[in-house]
Write a protein that holds these residues in place. Structure first.
Motif, PDB file in Angstrom:
ATOM      1  N   PHE A 224       0.841  -1.201   0.000  1.00 26.70           N
ATOM      2  CA  PHE A 224       0.000   0.000   0.000  1.00 26.70           C
ATOM      3  C   PHE A 224       0.879   1.254   0.000  1.00 26.70           C
ATOM      4  O   PHE A 224       0.583   2.237  -0.693  1.00 26.70           O
ATOM      5  CB  PHE A 224      -0.902   0.021   1.237  1.00 26.70           C
ATOM      6  N   ILE A 225       1.955   1.214   0.798  1.00 27.16           N
ATOM      7  CA  ILE A 225       2.848   2.384   0.909  1.00 27.16           C
ATOM      8  C   ILE A 225       3.562   2.625  -0.418  1.00 27.16           C
ATOM      9  O   ILE A 225       3.580   3.747  -0.942  1.00 27.16           O
ATOM     10  CB  ILE A 225       3.865   2.165   2.046  1.00 27.16           C
ATOM     11  N   THR A 226       4.169   1.583  -0.977  1.00 30.76           N
ATOM     12  CA  THR A 226       4.942   1.753  -2.220  1.00 30.76           C
ATOM     13  C   THR A 226       4.039   2.082  -3.402  1.00 30.76           C
ATOM     14  O   THR A 226       4.421   2.876  -4.274  1.00 30.76           O
ATOM     15  CB  THR A 226       5.764   0.489  -2.510  1.00 30.76           C
ATOM     16  N   THR A 227       2.851   1.493  -3.426  1.00 29.87           N
ATOM     17  CA  THR A 227       1.924   1.794  -4.524  1.00 29.87           C
ATOM     18  C   THR A 227       1.462   3.241  -4.466  1.00 29.87           C
ATOM     19  O   THR A 227       1.348   3.921  -5.499  1.00 29.87           O
ATOM     20  CB  THR A 227       0.703   0.852  -4.472  1.00 29.87           C
ATOM     21  N   TYR A 228       1.195   3.732  -3.258  1.00 31.78           N
ATOM     22  CA  TYR A 228       0.801   5.141  -3.085  1.00 31.78           C
ATOM     23  C   TYR A 228       1.901   6.068  -3.605  1.00 31.78           C
ATOM     24  O   TYR A 228       1.616   7.033  -4.328  1.00 31.78           O
ATOM     25  CB  TYR A 228       0.524   5.414  -1.608  1.00 31.78           C
ATOM     26  N   ILE A 229       3.133   5.772  -3.246  1.00 33.77           N
ATOM     27  CA  ILE A 229       4.257   6.610  -3.683  1.00 33.77           C
ATOM     28  C   ILE A 229       4.366   6.607  -5.203  1.00 33.77           C
ATOM     29  O   ILE A 229       4.562   7.659  -5.833  1.00 33.77           O
ATOM     30  CB  ILE A 229       5.576   6.113  -3.041  1.00 33.77           C
ATOM     31  N   GLU A 230       4.207   5.424  -5.804  1.00 33.20           N
ATOM     32  CA  GLU A 230       4.341   5.311  -7.260  1.00 33.20           C
ATOM     33  C   GLU A 230       3.175   5.977  -7.984  1.00 33.20           C
ATOM     34  O   GLU A 230       3.380   6.754  -8.929  1.00 33.20           O
ATOM     35  CB  GLU A 230       4.438   3.839  -7.650  1.00 33.20           C
TER      36      GLU A 230
END
Length: 394
Positions: free
Chosen positions: A210-216
């Protein structure tokens, strides 16, 4: 003269005369040493400079260990083994004794000799000697693994068996509070409803994604991550107190932009987590196939390198084809012999740079990694590189 004393001044003077000691040579106080009728139940503890300063500063020393453990002594940040040490000289433990500096002013012919009774509370032949050690922290992982956290929806509200608060860990684990908290952080543990929990890997990776997808998706710069916005985007899926704790494992507060509340991505740790998710699914991976898959799986802009995987993988570049497989240090025994036995079962010969991360946890100031390997393994050199094999390897 004390009423408790059954020796008269005449007796003392006669003894001195027989010893050819003139009373004028002595201070006018005679101390008679007697042993207490009952010895108190306590042990003597030797204090080094650090331990003495700890007590003098008002902090506490705590002895930890149950009936089946060797007792350890803990400050807020360090752990000491306690060794029962014999002394060649007997020690007399007394509450008071009159010293020369206290009575040197009592001089002159007109000063009467007095007699004082001094009680020896305990005769000591041994004492506890503290020695700084690396605490045995693997038990934390073992305890918390009994009830992995798989999400609040899969928790029973009233079932707290096998759950550990910090206080319970402090009474169970033979280590200082700071060392326990550092280990919890190293294990990516979270505190939920007063108990420390290890996340099931799949649940942890889900929040991580969830964190990495949000950043991307939001094209967030790696040094300008808004924690509140990231948490809010997933508030209906993951409880905030859980999400924020996982978030902190992969970010650091950006102190170069104060007041904005921005966080910086821990790039190496993110790459490491992605690699774990790939490698856990396979026993061995072709190294040349793994590297591009790994690079393609991380957020665009991150650069993967094998140094990010120190202590969780074995890389065999000399095999055909070159291979990589998941082998986390945290799953190995804490006993030196058992750990080395497991290491040499997995790989018969280890280059020094590869084996050091797997032995670092067991090293101490008195026995660093090089000394540990010299003591428990056999070393050879090939093309300028040091290799280690088992002591009894053929």
């Amino acid at each position: 003269m004390s009423a408790m004393c059954d020796r008269k001044l005449d007796d003392i003077e006669r003894t001195l005369e027989e010893a050819k000691i003139k009373t004028t040579w002595l201070n006018p106080v005679t101390q008679i040493i007697r042993f207490a009728d009952e010895e108190p139940e306590y042990k003597c503890l030797e204090l080094n400079k650090d331990l003495l300063e700890t007590l003098e500063s008002g902090q506490s020393l705590v002895i930890r260990g149950d009936k089946n453990d060797n007792a350890v002594l803990c400050t807020s940040s360090k752990t000491y083994d306690l060794k029962d040490t014999e002394t060649s000289n007997s020690l007399l433990i007394m509450q008071s004794l009159t010293y020369h500096k206290d009575i040197k002013h009592l001089q002159g012919d007109d000063i009467d000799r007095t007699v004082e009774i001094k009680i020896v509370d305990k005769l000591v032949h041994n004492y506890l000697e503290p020695r700084l050690i690396q605490p045995h922290l693997k038990i934390i992982q073992e305890l918390l693994s009994k009830r992995l956290f798989k999400g609040p929806e899969r928790e029973s509200e009233d079932y707290t068996e096998d759950l550990y608060s910090l206080d319970k860990l402090l009474t169970t684990v033979q280590a200082s509070e700071e060392e326990i908290l550092n280990e919890l952080f190293a294990l990516n543990a979270i505190e939920y409803k007063g108990y420390w929990r290890l996340l099931e890997f799949e649940y942890h990776f889900r929040i991580f994604s969830f964190i990495t997808t949000y950043i991307e998706q939001e094209s967030v710069p790696f040094d300008e991550i808004d924690k509140e916005a990231c948490c809010a985007a997933h508030a209906e899926i993951v409880p905030k107190e859980i999400f924020e704790q996982v978030f902190k494992y992969y970010t650091d507060l950006n102190y170069e932009k104060p007041g904005l509340g921005y966080y910086i991505l821990k790039k190496d740790k993110v790459c490491r987590m992605v690699a774990e998710s790939i490698l856990k699914a396979a026993r061995k991976f072709n190294l040349n196939e793994f590297l591009p898959v790994w690079q393609e799986s991380v957020i665009p802009g991150l650069e993967t390198n094998l140094n990010q995987l120190t202590g969780i993988v074995i890389i065999a570049k000399d095999s055909s084809p070159p291979a990589i497989w998941y082998f986390p240090e945290r799953d190995l025994p804490e006993d030196v012999n058992l750990r080395l036995q497991r290491l040499f079962q997995e790989r018969s010969s280890w280059p020094m740079d590869d084996i050091v991360p797997y032995m670092q946890r067991l090293a101490t100031a008195q026995l660093p990694v090089n000394a540990l390997l010299a003591k428990y393994a056999r070393m050879s050199t090939k093309e300028g590189i040091k290799y280690f094999t088992g002591r009894h390897a053929k």
